[in-house]
Scaffold this motif. Structure first.
Motif, short mmCIF file in Angstrom:
data_model
loop_
_atom_site.label_atom_id
_atom_site.label_comp_id
_atom_site.label_asym_id
_atom_site.label_seq_id
_atom_site.Cartn_x
_atom_site.Cartn_y
_atom_site.Cartn_z
N PHE A 304 0.84 -1.20 0.00
CA PHE A 304 0.00 0.00 0.00
C PHE A 304 0.88 1.26 0.00
O PHE A 304 0.62 2.20 -0.73
N PHE A 305 1.92 1.26 0.83
CA PHE A 305 2.76 2.46 0.96
C PHE A 305 3.67 2.68 -0.25
O PHE A 305 4.30 3.71 -0.37
N LEU A 306 3.74 1.69 -1.16
CA LEU A 306 4.51 1.91 -2.39
C LEU A 306 3.75 2.80 -3.38
O LEU A 306 4.26 3.15 -4.43
N THR A 307 2.51 3.12 -3.04
CA THR A 307 1.74 4.09 -3.83
C THR A 307 1.51 5.32 -2.95
O THR A 307 1.18 5.17 -1.78
N PRO A 308 1.70 6.53 -3.51
CA PRO A 308 1.44 7.72 -2.67
C PRO A 308 -0.02 7.70 -2.18
O PRO A 308 -0.90 7.26 -2.91
N ASP A 359 5.67 11.14 1.25
CA ASP A 359 6.05 10.46 0.01
C ASP A 359 6.65 9.09 0.36
O ASP A 359 7.86 8.88 0.32
N THR A 360 5.76 8.17 0.70
CA THR A 360 6.21 6.84 1.15
C THR A 360 6.95 6.04 0.08
O THR A 360 7.91 5.35 0.42
N PRO A 361 6.53 6.09 -1.20
CA PRO A 361 7.28 5.30 -2.18
C PRO A 361 8.75 5.72 -2.25
O PRO A 361 9.64 4.88 -2.26
N LEU A 364 10.53 4.52 0.86
CA LEU A 364 10.72 3.06 0.91
C LEU A 364 11.78 2.59 -0.07
O LEU A 364 12.54 1.66 0.23
N VAL A 365 11.83 3.22 -1.23
CA VAL A 365 12.87 2.84 -2.20
C VAL A 365 14.24 3.17 -1.61
O VAL A 365 15.15 2.34 -1.62
N ALA A 366 14.36 4.36 -1.05
CA ALA A 366 15.66 4.76 -0.46
C ALA A 366 16.06 3.82 0.68
O ALA A 366 17.23 3.44 0.82
N CYS A 383 11.13 0.82 10.94
CA CYS A 383 10.14 -0.26 11.14
C CYS A 383 8.95 0.28 11.92
O CYS A 383 7.80 -0.03 11.63
N GLN A 384 9.22 1.11 12.90
CA GLN A 384 8.18 1.71 13.73
C GLN A 384 7.30 2.65 12.89
O GLN A 384 6.08 2.61 12.97
N ILE A 385 7.93 3.50 12.07
CA ILE A 385 7.17 4.45 11.25
C ILE A 385 6.26 3.71 10.27
O ILE A 385 5.09 4.04 10.11
N PHE A 386 6.81 2.68 9.61
CA PHE A 386 6.01 1.96 8.61
C PHE A 386 5.15 0.86 9.25
O PHE A 386 4.40 0.19 8.56
N GLY A 387 5.29 0.70 10.54
CA GLY A 387 4.45 -0.28 11.25
C GLY A 387 4.80 -1.72 10.90
O GLY A 387 3.91 -2.57 10.85
N LEU A 388 6.08 -2.00 10.68
CA LEU A 388 6.49 -3.36 10.36
C LEU A 388 6.83 -4.10 11.64
O LEU A 388 7.47 -3.55 12.54
N LYS A 389 6.37 -5.34 11.70
CA LYS A 389 6.60 -6.14 12.90
C LYS A 389 7.40 -7.36 12.50
O LYS A 389 6.96 -8.13 11.65
N LEU A 390 8.57 -7.53 13.10
CA LEU A 390 9.40 -8.70 12.80
C LEU A 390 9.20 -9.77 13.85
O LEU A 390 9.26 -9.49 15.04
N LYS A 391 8.96 -10.98 13.35
CA LYS A 391 8.85 -12.10 14.28
C LYS A 391 10.18 -12.82 14.31
O LYS A 391 10.89 -12.89 13.29
#
Ligand SMILES: [Zn+2]
Length: 444
Positions: A304-308, A359-361, A364-366, A383-391
């Motif tokens: 989703f965040f790869l699209t503005p 400008d998330t795309p 994320l690319v950077a 990870c916190q900003i984009f809400g990614l959770k690593l198991k």
């Protein structure tokens, strides 16, 4: 930080009204069904905004309402009450239906790793506030009661009506999809209070205008101001709510206070499924819980965040596979060696991108290209900003059991069992990657 403000039609520098804190209001769900991906897109966009503002050191007061009084759930002011319809289908009370789907809504938000808003007020618990607000509108001459016991907002009385959607009254009247109710003075007027239908028992309240229930638009004006003040920083939602919903929220609120309701109006773009608008008649709605069977929350977020956020998002296998690929790229790099010192040029590029109307795309690319050139701490922040959770496999006993089962099966050449364990591991959130002798259990 700069955000595109629908009200001005421009990107504007954002400074909170009160230093150090931000008031954010986002229109919440009408609780009569499960959330679909259109809802997910809105809630993910504003989850990212919430997380980014916090990263910037701001305290965010995030309010999202729960529409549980049903009745007026869309632009039309008549037709079937969706909560009532569901209650009849399920042979339950309206309150039971609303509570059930509210709980499921919270579950869906959590399953996408969305931080819950600080307040989620229910419309049904604010009817007295709403009545008091409508009384003020009537007293000021902005609203009128009809013989049928309905109360309408008189659009002609608000000279700047149309300022958010940038259209004039004449255009609104000719272009409107609203069926003109017979007791309205003008077709553009909208309901603040609706008289209860004959025999209605549930979700109706006494009011100075007789038994009835509040309109949809008024609940947002009342609850946003109650919890965030007469003027707050950011009001967000999806683009389809600009007119009439947000236009009406502004008209009602500003008619009473004479002050702007929100300073910034942010709107997320549409979501389509394989190029087509989601609709009941096409049977192409995808629920959040269905999408989570095919993709992890991390993959959905990244795709989703790869699209503005303001652009339309088309949910396709190809687009989602980009989310999978980026998740794999970032997580593999995180599992490897990271720089001791962050490369400041890369960090700056990421922050500049996010500062520029999220400008998330670009960000994320950077990040994706340069994970190993940032240190652990800064990667954690992203990870916190984009809400990614690593198991981690070490935190999941069952997954560890599956992993050793798989290894034993492979060792004895039982590839069917090995494959089964692999898909069970995927279900538990781990991607199995065999690299020669070594096996990596990567968080999905
Ligand atoms: Zn609203």
């Amino acid at each position: 930080m700069r955000f595109y403000n629908t009200l001005s039609g421009k990107r504007e520098e954002f400074k909170p009204l009160h230093s150090g804190r931000v008031g954010l209001y986002v229109c919440g769900p009408t609780v009569y069904d499960y959330d679909h991906l259109g809802h997910a897109r809105t809630y993910l966009t504003f989850d990212l905004l919430n997380r980014y503002l916090r990263f910037k050191g701001l305290r965010v007061e995030y309010v999202q309402n729960i529409t549980d009084v049903g009745h007026l759930v869309d632009d039309r002011e008549s037709g079937v009450d969706k909560i009532l319809k569901k209650a009849q289908e399920l042979n339950q009370t309206m309150a039971e239906v609303a509570r059930y789907f509210e709980a499921e809504h919270l579950q869906d938000l959590e399953s996408l790793n969305i931080l819950l808003p600080s307040k989620m007020p229910r419309a049904s618990e604010h009817v007295q506030d709403i009545i008091a607000f409508i009384e003020k509108l009537v007293a000021k001459g902005f609203a009128y009661k009809t013989e049928r016991g309905n109360v309408y907002f008189s659009v002609a009385k608000k000279t700047d009506y149309g300022k958010l959607s940038h259209r004039g009254i004449a255009e609104i009247i000719t272009g409107t999809r609203i069926e003109p109710a017979k007791d309205k003075r003008s077709p553009a007027d909208f309901a603040l209070w609706k008289a209860a239908p004959l025999g209605a028992k549930e979700m109706v309240w006494d009011s100075p205008w007789g038994k009835g229930f509040p309109g949809w638009h008024i609940e947002c004006s009342v609850m946003s101001q109650k919890y965030l003040g007469e003027t707050f920083d950011i009001h967000g939602s999806a683009v389809e709510h600009i007119f009439p919903h947000h236009e009406n929220e502004i008209a009602q609120a500003e008619a009473v206070t004479g002050q702007p309701l929100a300073r910034f109006w942010l709107h997320g773009g549409m979501l389509t499924i394989d190029g087509r608008k989601m609709s009941k008649s096409l049977h192409n709605s995808v629920l959040i819980r269905q999408a989570l069977k095919d993709y992890s929350a991390n993959e959905i977020r990244l795709a989703f965040f790869l699209t503005p956020y303001r652009r339309p998002f088309d949910y396709t296998k190809a687009v989602m596979s980009q989310g999978i690929a980026l998740r794999k790229k970032i997580f593999l790099a995180l599992a490897g060696e990271l720089a001791a010192e962050t490369d400041s040029a890369i960090w700056q590029e990421i922050i500049e991108a996010l500062d520029d109307d999220l400008d998330t795309p670009r960000a994320l690319v950077a990040w994706g290209e340069n994970v190993s050139r940032l240190n652990r701490e800064d990667n954690d922040k992203l990870c916190q900003i984009f809400g990614l959770k690593l198991k981690r496999l070490s935190e999941d006993k069952t997954a560890q059991g599956l992993a050793s089962d798989r290894e034993e099966a492979r060792a004895r050449g039982d590839y069917l069992t090995a494959d089964n364990r692999k898909s069970e591991l995927a279900q538990r959130g781990f991607e199995v990657i065999d690299q020669g002798e070594k096996t990596i259990y990567l968080s999905r």
